[in-house]
Enzyme design. Structure first.
Site: not given
Ligand code: PLP
Length: 382
Positions: A73-74, A152, A180, A200-202, A237, A325
């Site tokens: 996501g970032t 989130n 989210q 984001s996959g995770h 890759t 934090c």
């Molecule tokens: N955007 C939102 C709303 C998120 O909750 C998160 C992860 O907590 C991210 C972006 C970042 O995603 P990633 O951990 O895949 O970089």
């Protein structure tokens, strides 16, 4: 310490679905090739990537060519924002909200030092966006509107369809951070014409290190990483095992969406109602807004969340705080303070985030354990 784990921190990350983990392991063993290689092992990796891309596209109502695989996501947020600014070098203004994820806000604060002007839209006490403020914030200099689909910390949904309509009426590109929202609320990009979308996959029971940037057909977004992969939109890759696992996770998320909203929503409601009934003064942040079905942002009044989370952890319950934090200590959440909460209330907030694997027993356990912990701290403070 308790051995049985109740994992209610799914907005931080999710367990990898067994089907997804299995597909990833098989890929690592068998289709380990580089999709750019012309031999059979490369070909098999390419075939896997094509199949996964189609599955991810189907989850979003997108075309496979509109899917760019990234590291998460970032990275997707960064590419959308930096790319949109690069597309219109004469436009040095962006519109976003005060409650975005740090991956967006951190980049924007940096861009402000480079001369980009950013308008941060406020939210009301329920976490809702004011569409009138969006309309007023867009100027002739605006390169991009970037708004998250679901928050989130609170799960509050922004009215993305209406926000896109406002941006597009003014001829401005629109990006949404849907990290989210994907897998939690229906998303059909055939109907909602965002230009760019991140996920984001995770967060959907896929692995970490794989994500998606949706780039609508016809939009030419410059890459962050140069190279021929992903049709020159993202060099390096391909992370084929991650892509394969994400494809499976996307397929499962799509199939489970209706159940997610009803079953997880019912568990979430019970958790909220029972905790509020048993903890005097407790309330849910964002309760007055439309929310995704899995998130509970519970303010415990004046009792600090950190030691409570520690006790919950010892009891085998994993949750997180409405705080971040930082190097300088624990800061109250920018999301909750933007909603008008005091620093004290923000620091007294706990987030429980459920998943499709959450059971009635998990919820019962929190209802059984948390009120006693709160009473104990209240007695100590009295
Ligand atoms: N955007 C939102 C709303 C998120 O909750 C998160 C992860 O907590 C991210 C972006 C970042 O995603 P990633 O951990 O895949 O970089």
């Amino acid at each position: 310490m308790s051995d049985a784990i109740v994992y209610l921190d799914n907005n931080a990350t999710t367990v990898v679905a067994p089907e997804s983990a299995e597909a990833m392991a098989r890929c690592l063993r068998e289709t380990y090739g580089n999709p750019s290689s012309k031999h059979r092992i490369g070909e098999s990796a390419k075939v896997e990537t094509i199949a996964a891309r189609a599955k991810v596209a189907a989850l979003l109502g997108a075309a496979p060519q509109e899917i760019v695989f990234t590291s998460g996501g970032t990275e997707s947020n960064h590419q959308a924002i930096l790319g949109a600014l690069a597309l219109a070098p004469e436009r040095w203004h962006m519109v976003t909200s005060q409650v975005e994820h740090p991956s967006t806000l951190g980049l924007l604060r940096h861009l402000e030092t480079q001369g980009v002007r950013v308008s941060y839209l406020p939210v009301d006490r329920h976490g809702r966006l004011d569409l009138g403020a969006l309309e007023c914030a867009i100027t002739e200099d605006t390169a991009l509107v970037s708004l998250m689909w679901a928050n989130n910390e609170t799960g509050v949904l922004f009215p993305i369809e209406d926000a896109v309509a406002i941006a597009q009426a003014k001829g401005v590109l629109f990006h949404t951070d849907a990290v989210q929202a994907v897998g939690k609320t229906p998303i059909d990009l055939n109907k909602i014409p965002v230009d760019f979308l991140s996920f984001s996959g995770h967060k959907i029971h896929g692995p970490k290190g794989i994500g998606v940037l949706f780039v609508r057909k016809g939009r030419k977004l410059p890459p962050l990483l140069f190279g021929h992969q992903e049709r020159a939109r993202r060099g390096s890759t391909e992370n084929v095992p991650g892509i394969v696992a994400l494809g499976v996770a996307a397929e499962l998320a799509g199939a489970g969406l209706a159940g997610f909203e009803t079953r997880v929503g019912a568990l979430r409601d019970r958790l909220e109602n029972e905790l509020m009934a048993r903890i005097p003064g407790a309330y849910v942040n964002g309760a007055g807004a439309e929310r995704v079905a899995n998130t509970v942002s519970l303010c415990l009044g004046t009792i600090e969340a950190e030691p409570i989370l520690d006790k919950l952890n010892r009891a085998g319950i994993c949750a997180s705080a409405g705080a971040a934090c930082t190097a300088s200590g624990t800061e109250p959440s920018h999301v909750l303070t933007a909603m008008g909460r005091s620093a004290e209330a923000a620091l007294a907030t706990i987030r429980f985030s459920l998943s499709r694997y959450t059971t009635e027993e998990d919820v019962d356990r929190v209802i059984e354990v948390l009120p006693g912990i709160v009473r104990m701290f209240e007695a100590e403070a009295a």
